[in-house]
Design a protein around this motif. Sequence first.
Motif, mmCIF file in Angstrom:
data_model
loop_
_atom_site.group_PDB
_atom_site.id
_atom_site.type_symbol
_atom_site.label_atom_id
_atom_site.label_comp_id
_atom_site.label_asym_id
_atom_site.label_seq_id
_atom_site.Cartn_x
_atom_site.Cartn_y
_atom_site.Cartn_z
ATOM 1 N N HIS A 42 0.843 -1.185 0.000
ATOM 2 C CA HIS A 42 0.000 0.000 0.000
ATOM 3 C C HIS A 42 0.877 1.233 0.000
ATOM 4 O O HIS A 42 2.045 1.200 0.414
ATOM 5 C CB HIS A 42 -0.940 0.003 1.211
ATOM 6 C CG HIS A 42 -0.228 0.067 2.529
ATOM 7 N ND1 HIS A 42 0.079 1.259 3.162
ATOM 8 C CD2 HIS A 42 0.263 -0.906 3.334
ATOM 9 C CE1 HIS A 42 0.709 1.009 4.297
ATOM 10 N NE2 HIS A 42 0.837 -0.308 4.428
ATOM 11 N N GLU A 45 -0.747 7.027 -4.188
ATOM 12 C CA GLU A 45 -0.685 6.934 -5.648
ATOM 13 C C GLU A 45 0.495 7.760 -6.157
ATOM 14 O O GLU A 45 0.662 8.925 -5.790
ATOM 15 C CB GLU A 45 -1.984 7.471 -6.263
ATOM 16 C CG GLU A 45 -3.187 6.564 -6.054
ATOM 17 C CD GLU A 45 -3.268 5.488 -7.103
ATOM 18 O OE1 GLU A 45 -2.277 5.301 -7.845
ATOM 19 O OE2 GLU A 45 -4.312 4.824 -7.194
ATOM 20 N N GLY A 46 1.282 7.170 -7.007
ATOM 21 C CA GLY A 46 2.454 7.847 -7.529
ATOM 22 C C GLY A 46 3.721 7.488 -6.797
ATOM 23 O O GLY A 46 4.812 7.902 -7.191
ATOM 24 N N SER A 50 2.954 -0.246 -7.658
ATOM 25 C CA SER A 50 2.869 -1.258 -8.718
ATOM 26 C C SER A 50 4.233 -1.528 -9.329
ATOM 27 O O SER A 50 4.557 -2.675 -9.662
ATOM 28 C CB SER A 50 1.883 -0.797 -9.800
ATOM 29 O OG SER A 50 0.570 -0.708 -9.276
ATOM 30 N N ASP A 127 -5.214 -5.358 -8.141
ATOM 31 C CA ASP A 127 -5.069 -3.996 -7.639
ATOM 32 C C ASP A 127 -6.352 -3.430 -7.037
ATOM 33 O O ASP A 127 -6.508 -2.208 -6.939
ATOM 34 C CB ASP A 127 -4.568 -3.067 -8.752
ATOM 35 C CG ASP A 127 -5.592 -2.862 -9.863
ATOM 36 O OD1 ASP A 127 -6.701 -3.428 -9.781
ATOM 37 O OD2 ASP A 127 -5.282 -2.125 -10.813
ATOM 38 N N THR A 151 -2.617 -4.725 -4.204
ATOM 39 C CA THR A 151 -2.083 -3.375 -4.074
ATOM 40 C C THR A 151 -3.223 -2.440 -3.710
ATOM 41 O O THR A 151 -4.370 -2.640 -4.116
ATOM 42 C CB THR A 151 -1.409 -2.896 -5.374
ATOM 43 O OG1 THR A 151 -2.377 -2.847 -6.426
ATOM 44 C CG2 THR A 151 -0.272 -3.819 -5.768
ATOM 45 N N SER A 152 -2.897 -1.418 -2.936
ATOM 46 C CA SER A 152 -3.923 -0.504 -2.440
ATOM 47 C C SER A 152 -3.283 0.846 -2.158
ATOM 48 O O SER A 152 -2.108 0.927 -1.783
ATOM 49 C CB SER A 152 -4.557 -1.067 -1.161
ATOM 50 O OG SER A 152 -5.384 -0.099 -0.533
ATOM 51 N N ALA A 153 -4.059 1.906 -2.327
ATOM 52 C CA ALA A 153 -3.538 3.232 -1.993
ATOM 53 C C ALA A 153 -3.444 3.416 -0.480
ATOM 54 O O ALA A 153 -2.598 4.170 0.003
ATOM 55 C CB ALA A 153 -4.436 4.307 -2.588
ATOM 56 N N GLU A 245 -1.547 14.389 -0.560
ATOM 57 C CA GLU A 245 -2.518 14.670 -1.618
ATOM 58 C C GLU A 245 -2.454 16.141 -2.029
ATOM 59 O O GLU A 245 -2.472 16.474 -3.205
ATOM 60 C CB GLU A 245 -3.923 14.319 -1.133
ATOM 61 C CG GLU A 245 -4.983 14.534 -2.194
ATOM 62 C CD GLU A 245 -6.367 14.153 -1.724
ATOM 63 O OE1 GLU A 245 -7.324 14.396 -2.473
ATOM 64 O OE2 GLU A 245 -6.481 13.625 -0.595
ATOM 65 N N HIS A 320 -1.347 7.430 -16.407
ATOM 66 C CA HIS A 320 -1.206 6.926 -15.045
ATOM 67 C C HIS A 320 -2.518 7.246 -14.324
ATOM 68 O O HIS A 320 -3.122 8.299 -14.565
ATOM 69 C CB HIS A 320 -0.021 7.633 -14.363
ATOM 70 C CG HIS A 320 0.284 7.118 -12.991
ATOM 71 N ND1 HIS A 320 -0.530 7.387 -11.905
ATOM 72 C CD2 HIS A 320 1.308 6.369 -12.504
ATOM 73 C CE1 HIS A 320 -0.015 6.825 -10.824
ATOM 74 N NE2 HIS A 320 1.097 6.200 -11.168
ATOM 75 N N PRO A 321 -3.034 6.360 -13.449
ATOM 76 C CA PRO A 321 -4.327 6.632 -12.797
ATOM 77 C C PRO A 321 -4.405 7.997 -12.125
ATOM 78 O O PRO A 321 -5.443 8.666 -12.179
ATOM 79 C CB PRO A 321 -4.439 5.486 -11.783
ATOM 80 C CG PRO A 321 -3.656 4.370 -12.384
ATOM 81 C CD PRO A 321 -2.506 5.029 -13.093
ATOM 82 N N VAL A 322 -3.334 8.421 -11.463
ATOM 83 C CA VAL A 322 -3.346 9.733 -10.807
ATOM 84 C C VAL A 322 -3.531 10.845 -11.825
ATOM 85 O O VAL A 322 -4.311 11.785 -11.626
ATOM 86 C CB VAL A 322 -2.032 9.950 -10.024
ATOM 87 C CG1 VAL A 322 -1.927 11.393 -9.532
ATOM 88 C CG2 VAL A 322 -1.957 9.001 -8.843
#
Length: 682
Positions: A42, A45-46, A50, A127, A151-153, A245, A320-322
């Motif tokens: 965990h 993000e970024g 992963s 994920d 995987t987790s934020a 964040e 990228h998801p972010v």
Amino acid sequence: MSASMVPPWADPFLPRQPVMDDMAAQIELDHHRGKPALLYLHGLEGLGVSCTVTQFWNRYQHLINGPLVWLSGRHPDGNTVPLGELLSRALLKFAVPEADQGTTEFEKADSFQAVASSHKKFLLVVDDIDNIAQILPFIPVDAPDAIIMATSALRSSTLEQRGFAPFTPDLLSAEAAEELFRAGLGDTALSLDDATIDQLTTFCGGIPLLIKVLAAQICGRPPKARILLSQLRKSGVRLLKLDDEQRMQRFLDTAYDNLTDAEKIAYRRLGSLPAAHFGVDAVAAILGIEADAAYELLERLTELSLLTCTDPARDRFAFHPVLRDDARARALATDDPTVLRQAVEDWVTWFLREALPRAAVISQRWWVSPVSDLMVALHPDGVPLFTRPAALAWFDAEDANLVAAVRAAHRAELHGLAWPLCVALWKYLHLHGRYEAWIDTHVLGLASAEAASCDLGIMQLSSQLGSAYLELTEYADARECFTRALQLARTTDHLLGEQSALEWLGKIAAAQGQFATALAAYQQSWDVVVASGSLISPAEQARAFAILLLQRARAEYASGNLARAVTDAQQAIDYFVDEPTETDNTAKARLILGRAQSDLGSTDEAIATFTAALRGFEAEDVRKQQAHTRRLLGDAYRAAGRPTEAIDQYRSALDYYRSVGNALADAVARAITELSGTPPTE
């Protein structure tokens, strides 16, 4: 589908050795205890969670010694991937094609357990917390060398309660951050003083994604460093005063402000779409520019690390998801809703223009006139021609986007686009057994056809949706769909629709063992074709009769009318065998003929028929039907007193059944044991 199963690139400049060593120690401990290793990583993000998993996969092969099964639990539009689809993706990574998988969620779960058990060693990465919880019960207990990672934020007490050991990569140290920053700058770093590099790196707070984005904006443009440094100072970003964040958002504000107007528009427009990835031509259509200009924009956003090139050979790009979330948020805040709706419309229209001529190649089924007319209208200079392999390859590349496009079109109330896209997508989903996506898209497409008050669209999509329900043995829903299709076909005087709906209602009855009802429905369908005169073309009539003969032969065989089954199956073969695109149906008709011949005691004829059917299924590369045919061929050889040839066919069938976890493996293994006196080896 494939894009969501690809692990991210393992960045060689991320120093993750300490956490990977801890992960390896946990795996060795769990395996020593004789149980699968359960871990989850965990982090913000970024941060490179992963990428850490990918690095682990690359560096610790001696612990894994098996395939990597990487699953994304959510679609690009945020919808959760259903369990059945997730299991299908896992089976694909275990080399079980979709055509060889079961139809229901339960069948896929059984197959997954059997295949995972046969592999014993593998690394499964998911994920999404909810989906790892769903798939965990199907991890076989006799695969103690398996490794399951989530995987987790955020840290998850739910996963820890399920026995997952938590790990998290640290924020990069100052030294590691500078190394990554300098790597992104390349030769540009030689033009910057150490103090500037140090200050810029500090603003990134040890977050790899931010370091890459910042370095990409400066690479090749040394003067940009001081400009960005000044902007970051003015923005008030402070490592100790802002949480992660807020720091990331302030940082991305600065990166966005330094884009050109064209780059900002591209970033927002692409981010507003639920696309898994983008090709150059699609982006050109969305932005209303030439392909060369679109390529330059994509390349520029990639150079700035705001996009990633996921497939250089085919020029595919993704967020990228972010960054996707950031781009979407900026689009919603900046652009008028009509502008964003137009982007969706242009995107979906592009897919329709590209999909329809390719779908026409892979589907032999009729289309209602609004769809055929739309294809012609979208290609005023002539509908392009494609080979079947080329058409299928295009659908393979775009399938996730096509499903997302149906959802997006329906949500944007672009109903006149949503339902025709389902017509184009149907055959591909059918060929690959994508039942969850099939039903999901067609429920929405049917609602769009209703909203558009298009009876012909409702008729066609009711039929296509009903065929999915029949495959899943949901007979009541299937019958409701085809009854509705029949009513609308009669209301609109659509004879092919009427013939087809009656045929499918017969298939539902046959599947439920109601053979007299099935044969009556087939006869009604036959009568519609006979009475149509010139309203149904001779070619369409001939094919409709052949399909009905095949369906009738199946029902007659199942009800014990073997002589009639032989006659009808042979007549169907006489038509199909002369049609180059009907190899599959020829083989299916021969399968029924061979079974009837075998039951009538004509063993030598059955062997010849099954052998011909096998050649057809081999030509179509349909492994499941090949195995079934080999099993029946083994039965025929056994009845003919030819045990050696029977064992050869049984062994080939057994290899397939074991590879996909098919329950028929046990029966075939018993047959081999009875003939040879020795059980077949695993």
